[in-house]
Structure formats: C-alpha cells, structure tokens
Design a protein around this motif. Structure first.
Motif: not given
Length: 626
Positions: A21-29, A554-555, A569-572
């Motif tokens: 997704d080009g956000d300069k991070k590596i995430t579950i998205d 989250n980390a 509640v949504a733990t986000t």
C-alpha cells in the motif's frame, strides 16, 4: 547468525515486495507474500546461508532495523537475526528503553532550541521564546543566542501575567523557557508526535517508566523543571507554551518526588528539602487559595483563567457551540442579519459584543483542559462547577505525601509545618469526600456539583482515583473493584467512561477522545496500582494483560506502532475522535512511541505474572483467558 548487506538496496527490495500500500511500513494491511529471502552469516561473517524472514512482525522488525542503521549514516548493515526475529514483548520493551526515551528528550538551549521552536505548532517564521522576568540568567543566556539564530525572538514576560496579557499574545505563540544549568537546558521528556513541550501529568507517568528503565537523570530533571515553573510561572503549567500561562494540570508532583527519592536517595537531602518546599508552595498558592481552585465546602475544583476562545484548538472545534450562541445572541438582540460562525467569533474575540454565557462556557472548557481530560462529556460546560473525584484524590495524596516526607526525612517538622498538620488536612478531605462524593448504592465516588449540591452520577475511570490515592476503606475498595470491572472493563482494558454514559450523551455531539470507547495509559496505571494496594491481584493481572495484549497486538500488526491512545472496545489504535491519534504517522519505524504509553508498557510488564507473560508472547486473546 546475522544479516549483512547494502541498506538502500535491501530496503527498496523489501518495500517493493512487502509494502503493497506504499505507506513505508509493513503491516497486516499489506498483501505481499510475507516472506523475504536474505543471506545470513555466522558471527565471523565467513559462512553464508539463505534464510527466509516470515510474517508481518519479523518483516517489520527487519524494516525497522534497516532504518535504524541508515539513520546512523551507514550504507551497509550488520543486523543480528535475533533482532529481526525478536519476540514482540521483548522488542517493544527494548525499543522503549534503548530508543524511545532518548528520542522524546528535549532541551531548551543552543543545542536543542531549533528543534523545539520550528515544530508544527509554530505559526510564522518568527521563533518566539518567552522568558520569565524573574529569570535573569535565562534572559541573558537566551538573548545571547539571537546572534546564532536570527529568527529567534526572546520575549521577557511581565512579572504580573494576567489573562488580558495572555490573550494579547495569542497571535504570537511561543515556547516558555524552562530551567538552565551551566548554560545547558535541564532536559525533559515530551509526550511524542507533534508535541515538543513538557506537559504536566504526562511527565509523572513518563517518570514511572523512566525509573523502571534506569533513567533517574531524566525523572529528576523533570521535577527540577516543574519546580522552575512553580517559582517563575506560579504553577506547574499545562505545558510550556505561551497560551498555557493561566492553566495548570493534575497535581502529581509529590508522588514524583517521593518515587524518585525513595529509589535514589543518593540524590541527597538538600535536593529533597528544596523540592519539598516548592511543592508545599504550589499546594498552598495554586490549590488552596479559597475562591479560585478551593471551594467553600473545602474541596477543590479545576479552574483555569483566560479570555475568549482557547487558541490551541483546531479550526472548527467550537463551530457547533459558536453557531448555537450566535443564533441565540442574534435572537436576543433582535438582529435581523444573523451572524455567521466566523463573524460572531471575531466580534466576540475582539470585544465588540459581550456574551457572558459564552464566557462561562469557555471557563468550563479551559478548566476541562486543565484537568488533563480534554475533552470529555463528563466535564463539558460544567467543569468549573465540580469538585471532581480525580483532583481531590490527588490532593489527598499530596497531603499524605507531605506528612510522610516530613515525618520520614525531617523528624516530623519542616519549615514550621508538622507531619500531623498535613495528616489532619488529609483526614478532613477524606471525610468531605466520603460525605459528598461517595455513593454506597452505586459503589463508587462521583464528582460533586457544588452549585447544584448533588452528585453527577457520571461513570468514569476518574471515579477510581481514590484506589490509587489509598483514601478509601477496604470495603469501599471492594465495592469499587466490582463496579469498575462491571462498568468500564473492555477487551483492551479500562475505558475512559462507560458504555452507558456514551449512550446517554451521544445526542450532544461528536465523540470525545477521553470517553468510551477510548482508553488511556494514566487510567490503566492508576487502576492497576490502586487495585494492588487493596489486594486485588486477580483483577489487576487481568486488566494488565488486556492492556498489554492490545498494545502488543497492534505493534505486531502495524509496524511497531505505539500511539497516544486506543479504542479498548475494538482494541485498535485507529482512533479518529477529535484530534485523531498521535504517534501513528511515521516512515519505516517509530523511534519515540508515546510517552505515557511507553511507561504503561514497561510498568505493566513488571506486574504481569510469568505465566501470563508467556501467554502474552503467544498473543493469546483475552477472550481465550478471562
């Protein structure tokens, strides 16, 4: 084993494959293969073999380690595989200790001044630094820096700082000077993100984490800066920005002093004597002046002075309020051409029109911000009329701490005051709180509206500060424990207010950031310590686990993010109420996290049982355990 390779080439290859997704991070998205091949070597860097880094967490660890090496000016990195595949809790805790505290540290001196004065809150090219008239050393030193920094404007404050004066400089915002020592700024830790100033209650909670991480130097330095503020500004400031000059924050100074000195008595009794005297001065002049923050019933309130609209808020924050007042004013004055929000705000600000009801609203709003709970429906348009549970619990703790420090270190007497004197003050406050605030039927303390002479019955995490302060009985604590777990416990920890309050106040407008479903680090830390003081180990373990699990989850999923607050509640960390969520915008790596969130993680790990620590490493959901 360890990775060895060119940083830039590896970064580009890693991002091209995994950062979809080009956000300069590596995430579950991201939708990459979540498997990246590298070459690793033995410790002698002679034997090589292929190794595949698997999963979001390890890939983001690798990205972060590459970024850290690049920041050091290197072109080639040597990174131990143990850091790339480091367990989640160990990595978060190590990053906080080794990187985050230093990255959050600031000084107001030649070395650090440019970073502070050119931040995102500066509104023009002029870099203003306001210095107290009573600080001759500071005036001389900072004026000498104007030759080095041509855009630096050093403004000497008047000795008598009035609300009128503060309003007159609203369009000329700047940083307020803090303590100097040998022409070096006494350091302080900022919250994180866009913040480059020292905040009141943030600093205490940061101090808890700093002490756990062996950084007594920074913890002590922040106490010294607090004492400077009391001596030169008359109070511990909301933060050292010009528009906060008439506003303080929740009082934690005695707790801070006591915890620093008890763990590091080598600092010396001379220092303790100095800071204790200044803390007593703050107690007497800021909190115990009748008619200001001390009300007729002997309990306290938050009461911040000021004129007009608080200037630090984002544009549009008060539009709904201003629209309602503009409509009412036009009708009352029989004005046929109604004001727009902007023309009404301008007329109100420049004094063309007088609206006492709006003055009162902004007094409540400033007082709400002084409470640190900015903002919450609990305090909206009523804060200055409330004896709040949180403040009176903190002042009870002040009185008990004064008694303890005077008795333990000064043979029961200090500057004409005895330990018995302060204990009697604490006893009187406790009786008043139990008479006016304790609700036996509902099993908690409530804020008391002294104008209406009634409890508010607003369910909030702040109602449980008496547990932390130790002012309740064991029976009261037991009732509070049950009520807390029933009303405020959510999957990710304690919510700022209850779901019931959210439902009752939702009609009033937008979600407030200190309210349900959001949770904040200081509430968790105080609840944990409070429950432990009364022997509620089981409940403490559960609440610590829920909070740490949410942070860790989250980390792991979002490239090491440690933000300002969470939706428990949504733990986000994806929280968009009011000001959004500080600490979530970064490239490659967060090098600072968020101050009191960092502290809550370090503190929580010290409390968690070995068995639950293992379950946390495995990221077992609270739903599977409790």
């Amino acid at each position: 084993m360890q990775f060895k390779g060119n940083i830039e080439t590896t970064l580009q290859q890693l991002l091209a494959q995994e950062d979809t997704d080009g956000d300069k991070k590596i995430t579950i998205d991201d939708t990459g293969p979540k498997a990246f091949e590298i070459t690793v070597y033995d410790n002698a860097l002679t034997k090589a073999e292929k190794h595949i880094i698997k999963g979001t967490h390890h890939l983001s660890n690798f990205l972060q380690e590459l970024a850290l090496e690049k920041a050091l000016g290197k072109t080639e990195a040597v990174i131990p595989l143990s850091k790339i595949e480091e367990s989640p809790t160990n990595r978060i805790s190590r990053m906080i200790k080794d990187y985050f505290w230093d990255d959050l540290t600031r000084t107001i001196d030649k070395k650090g001044i440019e970073k502070i004065l050119t931040d995102s809150k500066a509104q023009d090219t002029v870099q203003r630094l306001y210095v107290p008239a009573t600080d001759e050393q500071g005036i001389s030193y900072y004026k000498s820096l104007t030759t080095t920094f041509p855009n630096l404007e050093v403004v000497v404050l008047p000795e008598n700082i009035t609300p009128e004066y503060v309003k007159s400089i609203n369009d000329k915002p700047g940083i307020l000077a803090l303590a100097l020592e040998n022409e070096s700024g006494v350091p302080f830790v900022v919250p994180g993100g866009r913040f480059n100033e020292m905040y009141g209650w943030d600093s205490y909670f940061e101090g808890v984490g700093l002490l756990l991480d062996g950084r007594v130097d920074l913890a002590k330095a922040m106490i010294d800066n607090f004492c400077y503020q009391i001596q030169h500004y008359g109070k511990i400031l909301n933060a050292n920005r010009s528009y906060y000059l008439t506003r303080t924050q929740p009082p934690f100074l005695t707790s801070f002093i006591r915890e620093v000195y008890s763990t590091h008595p080598e600092i010396g009794k001379v220092w303790l004597s100095q800071v204790l005297a200044i803390a007593i001065k703050e107690y007497e002049t800021v909190w115990m002046e009748r008619g200001v923050r001390l009300t007729q019933n002997g309990l306290n309130r938050y009461y911040a002075q000021g004129i007009g609209i608080p200037p630090e808020t984002e544009e549009g924050h008060f539009d709904e309020v201003l629209a309602a007042f503009a409509k009412a004013y036009s009708k009352k004055q029989n004005i046929h051409q109604p004001f727009t929000i902007r023309t009404f705000a301008e007329a109100y600000q420049n004094g063309t029109i007088s609206v006492p009801e709006l003055d009162a609203y902004f007094t409540h709003d400033r007082s709400l911000r002084e409470s640190g709970h900015d903002t919450s429906w609990r305090l909206d348009d009523v804060c200055a009329d409330l004896n709040v549970v949180d403040l009176n619990s903190l002042l009870y703790k002040y009185e008990v701490d004064f008694a303890y420090l005077v008795d333990t270190y000064f043979n029961g007497a200090f500057q004409g005051r005895s330990s018995d004197f302060f204990m009697s003050k604490a006893s009187e406050r406790k009786k008043r709180m139990n008479t006016l605030m304790w609700n036996e039927e509902q099993g908690q303390y409530f804020d008391y509206n002294f104008k209406k002479q009634e409890q508010t019955h607003f369910e909030s995490a702040s109602n449980y500060f008496p547990l932390w302060a130790g002012l309740c009985t064991q029976d009261q604590a037991s009732a509070m424990k049950d009520t807390l777990m029933a009303q405020l416990k959510e999957k990710g920890g304690i919510a700022g207010t209850s779901r019931k309050m959210n439902d009752e106040f939702a009609y009033k407008g937008p979600q407030r950031q200190w309210d349900y479903p959001n949770g904040w680090a200081p509430h968790q830390m105080m609840v944990w310590r409070g429950l432990l003081q009364f022997g509620f180990e089981k409940e403490t373990q559960e609440l610590v686990y829920r909070w740490l699990w949410m942070i860790t989850r989250n980390a792991v999923d979002y490239n090491g993010v440690i933000p300002e607050k969470y939706d428990v509640v949504a733990t986000t960390h994806k929280v968009f109420a009011e000001y959004g969520n500080v600490g979530t915008e970064f490239d490659y790596i967060t090098t600072s996290g968020f101050g009191w969130m960092n502290a809550s993680y370090q503190y929580g790990l010290t409390l968690l049982s070995p068995d639950l620590r293992k379950k946390l490493e495995a990221l077992l959901s609270p739903d599977e355990l409790f």
